[in-house]
Design an enzyme around this catalytic site. Structure first.
Site, PDB file in Angstrom:
ATOM      1  N   HIS A   1      -3.296  21.503 -35.336  1.00 20.21           N
ATOM      2  CA  HIS A   1      -2.482  22.510 -34.633  1.00 20.21           C
ATOM      3  C   HIS A   1      -3.259  23.139 -33.487  1.00 20.21           C
ATOM      4  CE1 HIS A   1      -4.816  25.656 -36.469  1.00 20.21           C
ATOM      5  NE2 HIS A   1      -3.931  26.607 -36.288  1.00 20.21           N
TER       6      HIS A   1
ATOM      7  N   ALA B   1      -7.585  23.187 -31.494  1.00 13.66           N
ATOM      8  CA  ALA B   1      -8.958  22.681 -31.501  1.00 13.66           C
ATOM      9  C   ALA B   1      -9.672  23.036 -32.799  1.00 13.66           C
ATOM     10  CB  ALA B   1      -9.729  23.254 -30.314  1.00 13.66           C
TER      11      ALA B   1
ATOM     12  N   GLY C   1      -5.741  23.846 -26.726  1.00 14.58           N
ATOM     13  CA  GLY C   1      -7.198  23.785 -26.786  1.00 14.58           C
ATOM     14  C   GLY C   1      -7.762  25.183 -26.903  1.00 14.58           C
ATOM     15  N   SER C   2      -8.330  25.683 -25.818  1.00 17.81           N
ATOM     16  CA  SER C   2      -8.806  27.064 -25.766  1.00 17.81           C
ATOM     17  C   SER C   2      -8.452  27.588 -24.384  1.00 17.81           C
ATOM     18  CB  SER C   2     -10.323  27.127 -25.990  1.00 17.81           C
ATOM     19  OG  SER C   2     -11.011  26.568 -24.876  1.00 17.81           O
TER      20      SER C   2
ATOM     21  N   CYS D   1       4.393  30.521 -37.835  1.00 16.89           N
ATOM     22  CA  CYS D   1       3.641  30.628 -36.584  1.00 16.89           C
ATOM     23  C   CYS D   1       3.856  29.349 -35.781  1.00 16.89           C
ATOM     24  CB  CYS D   1       2.168  30.830 -36.900  1.00 16.89           C
ATOM     25  SG  CYS D   1       1.156  31.156 -35.450  1.00 16.89           S
TER      26      CYS D   1
ATOM     27  N   HIS E   1      -3.231  34.819 -31.023  1.00 11.35           N
ATOM     28  CA  HIS E   1      -1.910  34.709 -30.404  1.00 11.35           C
ATOM     29  C   HIS E   1      -1.992  35.019 -28.914  1.00 11.35           C
ATOM     30  CE1 HIS E   1       0.003  35.496 -34.602  1.00 11.35           C
ATOM     31  NE2 HIS E   1      -0.457  34.268 -34.461  1.00 11.35           N
ATOM     32  N   PHE E   2      -1.181  34.319 -28.123  1.00 12.22           N
ATOM     33  CA  PHE E   2      -1.263  34.464 -26.666  1.00 12.22           C
ATOM     34  C   PHE E   2       0.059  34.113 -26.010  1.00 12.22           C
ATOM     35  CE2 PHE E   2      -2.870  30.120 -27.651  1.00 12.22           C
ATOM     36  CZ  PHE E   2      -1.923  29.366 -26.973  1.00 12.22           C
TER      37      PHE E   2
ATOM     38  N   GLU F   1       0.700  32.519 -21.990  1.00 15.04           N
ATOM     39  CA  GLU F   1      -0.078  32.057 -20.831  1.00 15.04           C
ATOM     40  C   GLU F   1       0.823  31.453 -19.759  1.00 15.04           C
ATOM     41  OE1 GLU F   1      -3.941  30.431 -23.415  1.00 15.04           O
ATOM     42  OE2 GLU F   1      -2.366  29.018 -22.811  1.00 15.04           O
TER      43      GLU F   1
END
Length: 466
Positions: A393, A395, A370-371, A147, A225-226, A228
């Site tokens: 890896h 927050a 982060g988020s 990952c 998973h994202f 952005e």
């Protein structure tokens, strides 16, 4: 070709009643054993039942050998806990610390470290780093093998993110796929060299995995998973990316090896547990020796899964770059959930497992997210020995998925995202920003581990879900 042996034939050889007979008969049906004459099969089984411990590292017969041995013969005791470094212990849940304490009692453990984003996982805690002597622990690598984070930086102005929200939203919907079993339609798939890897042909467990891997390459999983679009801000002069300080448009992705890596993790963990029986609290830390056939096979399969995860990100970024009509000025990529052969400061060669931990060797670049409503950071490792050249890896979770779903509300989360100007496609309450620790506090806890070169602030986010 041999006529088929039966249970009574094995009992005559000395096989006890129970699981070992069924396992042995099933193994004889494999192509390489069906070619043997009945006499050769009986001779093989005779050697096996006489000395089962000799076959514990044999890939074909390890399960049968383990079933032949009394439990006490396979039991491995823990030893005195070795010392390890904890970064920001006050912000780490007790369960994660307990798991790390257990990992430090394995007889194969050499050194360890716990990162400030650590939280409870299976076996090794997420955020745990463990160095072992000639042994690899599948669950210390993790289920989602390889990952990783990947960032592409484009020469487009920040206003692009606010002026073209719907266009960028459409680009994410058209060029990404998320979730279990999801892939691109056959006519939309992109080929990749990883699908030609010999491991798909030479490792028995992987021989029926190629078709699914081809379907899912270039896609993302579920959970956290994202992909952005966001604002990249470079703050460090003379950085390794070759970018002048300033603001840019960026694409950041987080995903792994899909069903391929999960299947590898489950298969080899079961094998490790068969030959390495630990006390209950440590059972998920069963290992495979790298001087065994099974250990070498897992290592090859793990390496393939890591390459496959990288291929998924490469295709995600290639598709989005083409859709934008731009070539990236710079790219940064790093992985976690992996094991590396490394040398410690004292010269010892070890296997370093980083389960949810970023490689942070001296001069090594990485991304620590982060988020959805907090920036991530582009970092350069400082190679700190106490941390086994690692960093967090992300927050790290403040709430478990179950707790987040129970305590947070849809309207509350939507309001929080709107206040921060975040456009979200998909996602769930378990991935709400409030479920994560404060990334700035995490970064402050590891300032000696990495240098910050810049940041990435999410603006348009896609995750699994409607």
């Amino acid at each position: 070709m041999a006529s088929q042996l039966r249970g009574n034939d094995l009992r005559t050889l000395g096989f006890p009643e129970g699981r070992a007979i069924g396992l042995a008969l099933a193994q004889l049906q494999r192509k390489e054993h069906k070619r043997l004459t009945q006499t050769e099969q009986l001779e093989l089984l005779g050697r096996l039942v006489a000395n089962p411990s000799d076959y514990l590292t044999d890939l074909a017969w390890s399960h049968t050998a383990a079933a032949l041995l009394p439990p006490v013969s396979r039991h491995i005791a823990l030893v005195e806990r070795k010392d390890y470094a904890i970064f920001s212990a006050e912000h780490i849940e007790p369960g994660a610390i307990h798991q790390m304490e257990t990992a430090m009692k394995l007889p194969v453990t050499v050194a360890g470290a716990l990162m400030p984003d650590a939280h409870h996982g299976y076996g090794l805690p997420i955020g745990g780093v463990l160095a072992t002597d000639n042994a690899v622990i599948p669950y210390a690598v993790g289920v989602d093998i390889g990952c990783r984070m990947a960032l592409s930086v484009f020469d487009l102005p920040p206003k692009y993110l606010s002026q073209r929200v719907q266009e960028l939203r459409s680009l994410l919907l058209e060029n990404t796929r998320f979730g279990s079993g999801r892939g691109f339609e056959r006519g939309q798939r992109l080929g990749h060299a990883v699908l030609e890897s010999e491991q798909f042909r030479t490792i028995p467990f992987l021989k029926n995995k190629l078709d699914r891997a081809a379907e899912q390459v270039g896609t993302s999983g579920s959970g956290n998973h994202f992909v952005e679009f966001g604002l990249v801000e470079i703050t460090a002069e003379g950085n390794e990316m070759g970018l002048p300080p300033g603001q840019y448009l960026g694409v950041l992705s987080h995903s792994g090896s899909r069903g391929l890596g999960a299947g590898i993790a489950e298969h080899y963990t079961k094998l490790a547990k068969d030959v390495c029986q630990l006390p209950g609290e440590a059972q998920h830390l069963a290992w495979l020796g790298l001087d065994t056939e099974a250990g070498q096979e897992y290592w090859a399969a793990m390496t393939l899964a890591g390459a496959y995860a990288s291929a998924c990100h490469e295709q995600i970024h290639r598709r989005l770059a083409k859709a934008l009509g731009e070539k990236p000025l710079a790219k940064v990529e790093n992985h976690h959930n992996f094991a590396w052969q490394e040398r410690l400061a004292d010269g010892r060669e070890v296997i370093v497992h980083r389960k949810g931990a970023t490689p942070a060797g001296r001069g090594v670049l990485g991304i620590i997210p982060g988020s959805m409503t907090a920036p991530g950071f582009i970092v350069r490792g400082r190679g700190v020995a106490a941390a086994l050249a690692s960093a967090s890896h992300g927050a790290g979770r403040l709430m478990s998925r179950t707790r987040a779903k129970a305590e947070l509300g849809e309207a509350q989360v939507r309001r929080h995202l709107a206040e921060h100007g975040i456009e979200l496609i998909g996602g769930g309450l378990d991935e709400a920003p409030m479920a994560y620790k404060d990334i700035r506090r995490v970064m402050a806890s590891q300032h000696e581990l990495v240098d910050v070169l810049g940041s990435f602030t999410p603006k348009i986010v896609r995750m699994d879900g409607a």
